[in-house]
Design a protein around this motif. Structure first.
Motif, short mmCIF file in Angstrom:
data_model
loop_
_atom_site.label_atom_id
_atom_site.label_comp_id
_atom_site.label_asym_id
_atom_site.label_seq_id
_atom_site.Cartn_x
_atom_site.Cartn_y
_atom_site.Cartn_z
N LEU A 3 -7.13 34.67 -34.86
CA LEU A 3 -5.80 34.98 -34.62
C LEU A 3 -6.11 34.64 -32.87
CD1 LEU A 3 -3.77 38.23 -35.96
CD2 LEU A 3 -3.16 35.49 -35.79
N LEU A 4 -6.90 35.04 -32.59
CA LEU A 4 -7.24 35.34 -30.65
C LEU A 4 -7.46 33.98 -30.33
CD1 LEU A 4 -9.87 38.72 -30.37
CD2 LEU A 4 -7.93 38.86 -29.12
N LEU A 5 -8.46 33.06 -30.91
CA LEU A 5 -8.63 32.01 -31.10
C LEU A 5 -7.07 31.28 -30.65
CD1 LEU A 5 -11.53 31.13 -33.46
CD2 LEU A 5 -11.86 31.71 -30.67
N ALA A 6 -6.41 30.97 -31.30
CA ALA A 6 -5.06 30.82 -32.44
C ALA A 6 -3.74 31.23 -30.77
CB ALA A 6 -4.59 30.62 -33.41
N LEU A 7 -3.98 32.57 -30.45
CA LEU A 7 -3.12 32.77 -28.88
C LEU A 7 -3.73 31.59 -27.74
CD1 LEU A 7 -3.08 36.54 -29.61
CD2 LEU A 7 -1.14 34.52 -29.98
N CYS A 8 -5.25 32.17 -27.77
CA CYS A 8 -6.01 32.14 -26.50
C CYS A 8 -5.78 29.91 -26.46
CB CYS A 8 -7.26 31.92 -26.66
SG CYS A 8 -8.28 33.51 -25.77
N PHE A 9 -5.48 29.09 -27.80
CA PHE A 9 -5.74 27.53 -27.90
C PHE A 9 -4.59 27.62 -27.29
CE2 PHE A 9 -10.14 27.89 -29.04
CZ PHE A 9 -10.97 27.32 -27.72
N ALA A 10 -3.78 27.66 -27.93
CA ALA A 10 -1.83 27.73 -27.86
C ALA A 10 -1.41 28.24 -26.33
CB ALA A 10 -1.03 28.88 -28.99
N ALA A 11 -2.27 29.16 -26.41
CA ALA A 11 -1.47 29.30 -24.41
C ALA A 11 -2.02 27.95 -23.92
CB ALA A 11 -2.25 30.55 -24.27
N THR A 12 -3.44 27.69 -23.85
CA THR A 12 -4.21 26.39 -23.04
C THR A 12 -3.08 25.33 -23.31
OG1 THR A 12 -6.43 27.38 -23.40
CG2 THR A 12 -6.05 25.56 -22.79
N SER A 13 -3.33 25.00 -24.91
CA SER A 13 -2.49 23.96 -24.55
C SER A 13 -0.58 23.56 -24.22
CB SER A 13 -2.05 23.72 -26.01
OG SER A 13 -1.54 22.42 -26.47
N PHE A 14 0.43 25.18 -23.65
CA PHE A 14 0.95 25.21 -22.93
C PHE A 14 0.78 25.77 -21.88
CE2 PHE A 14 4.15 28.18 -21.27
CZ PHE A 14 5.29 27.44 -21.00
N LEU A 15 -0.11 25.90 -21.50
CA LEU A 15 -0.41 26.23 -19.57
C LEU A 15 -0.45 24.27 -19.30
CD1 LEU A 15 -2.00 29.31 -19.48
CD2 LEU A 15 0.68 28.48 -18.37
N GLU A 18 2.90 21.56 -20.89
CA GLU A 18 4.07 22.36 -20.93
C GLU A 18 4.69 22.91 -19.90
OE1 GLU A 18 6.69 21.30 -23.04
OE2 GLU A 18 4.17 20.18 -24.54
N ALA A 19 3.68 23.75 -18.88
CA ALA A 19 3.90 24.63 -17.94
C ALA A 19 4.39 23.50 -16.59
CB ALA A 19 3.03 25.81 -17.93
N SER A 20 4.82 23.75 -15.36
CA SER A 20 4.42 23.83 -14.12
C SER A 20 4.60 23.83 -13.08
CB SER A 20 6.34 23.17 -14.32
OG SER A 20 7.05 24.36 -14.30
N GLY A 21 3.32 23.82 -12.05
CA GLY A 21 2.96 24.37 -11.01
C GLY A 21 2.10 24.88 -11.24
N ALA A 22 2.00 26.12 -10.41
CA ALA A 22 0.94 27.09 -10.07
C ALA A 22 0.54 27.58 -11.78
CB ALA A 22 1.09 28.16 -9.30
N LEU A 23 1.32 27.74 -12.40
CA LEU A 23 1.38 27.85 -14.38
C LEU A 23 -0.44 27.53 -14.77
CD1 LEU A 23 4.43 29.29 -15.17
CD2 LEU A 23 3.14 30.45 -15.07
N ARG A 24 0.31 26.29 -14.56
CA ARG A 24 -1.09 24.78 -15.35
C ARG A 24 -2.25 25.31 -15.00
NH1 ARG A 24 0.53 19.04 -15.38
NH2 ARG A 24 3.03 19.41 -16.06
N GLY A 25 -2.54 26.23 -13.30
CA GLY A 25 -3.95 26.44 -13.65
C GLY A 25 -4.70 26.86 -14.24
N PHE A 26 -3.66 28.37 -15.02
CA PHE A 26 -3.81 29.52 -15.89
C PHE A 26 -4.68 29.25 -17.14
CE2 PHE A 26 -0.79 32.23 -12.70
CZ PHE A 26 -2.08 33.31 -12.91
N GLY A 27 -4.36 27.71 -17.28
CA GLY A 27 -4.74 26.58 -18.61
C GLY A 27 -6.56 27.11 -17.95
#
Length: 226
Positions: A161-173, A176-185
């Motif tokens: 679950l931890l791996l799935a959450l981290c890499f799903a968040a990376t893919s989204f950021l 899909e994300a815009s602006g400064a949020l991409r940096g959190f990827g």
């Protein structure tokens, strides 16, 4: 499918290693022999002693490598899920250990002797058995296999679950994300890579713990006192 892949991988590795075995081992053979010696000496003989350790070394080694390979599939690309992160496989492995230590205890002491040996520990005042024996019944027949299942399942499911959450968040950021949020990827990617390495460690650790507990439960079943 993942479990079949892991089982085939175990068979191929050890069949190839056995067929190519030489008096002077190469790197591949040395690595396999290190794993076998570790299971035999550091687990089986260390816990069970020389005689029983040699007797049960093969089954303890098999359990160690089975759990390790089923665990490690969680970090293998295109598989990405541990064979032990779904409850069926932990139950099968725990039942294997459960039947093993019960059958070996009964074989050595007989049914009555094993129940006396396991449920009425020597050197305890008789009135204490009123409290102690129900605890021993729960431990021998329920808690040991249940804790094997829960420990293995919980650790491997949590890692998945931890791996799935981290890499799903990376893919989204990243996509899909815009602006400064991409940096959190980048942060979630680094965290995911760290959890990936940690998951490899946990996979090996849980295989070791499962094998150690198998040896301990066998030792408690076949030795005269525990």
């Amino acid at each position: 499918m993942v479990r079949f892949v892991a089982a085939i991988a175990i068979l191929l590795i050890f069949v190839i290693g056995a067929r190519r075995a030489k008096l002077v081992p190469g790197r591949f053979q040395s690595l396999l022999e290190m794993g076998l010696d570790f299971c035999r000496n550091a687990i089986a003989i260390e816990i069970l002693g020389e005689k029983d350790g040699k007797k049960y070394a093969s089954v303890i080694t098999t359990i160690f490598f089975a759990v390790l390979f089923f665990n490690i599939t969680g970090v293998v690309p295109f598989l990405n899920i541990a064979g032990t992160s779904v409850i069926g496989m932990p139950i099968v492995l725990a039942l294997w250990v459960y039947v093993l230590y019960l059958s070996e205890g009964v074989k050595k002491f007989g049914v009555g002797g094993y129940l006396k040996h396991s449920l009425f520990p020597p050197g305890v005042p008789k009135p204490i058995y009123i409290l102690l024996t129900p605890v021993e019944i729960l431990q021998v027949f329920i808690l040991r296999p249940a804790t094997l299942v829960i420990r293995l399942l919980a650790n491997m499911m949590a890692g998945h679950l931890l791996l799935a959450l981290c890499f799903a968040a990376t893919s989204f950021l990243f996509f899909e994300a815009s602006g400064a949020l991409r940096g959190f990827g980048a942060v979630t990617f680094v965290a995911g890579f760290g959890f990936l390495l940690f998951e490899v460690f946990v996979a090996a650790l849980q295989a070791y713990v499962f094998a150690i507990l198998t040896a301990v439960y066998l030792q408690m079943s076949v030795t005269e006192e525990h």
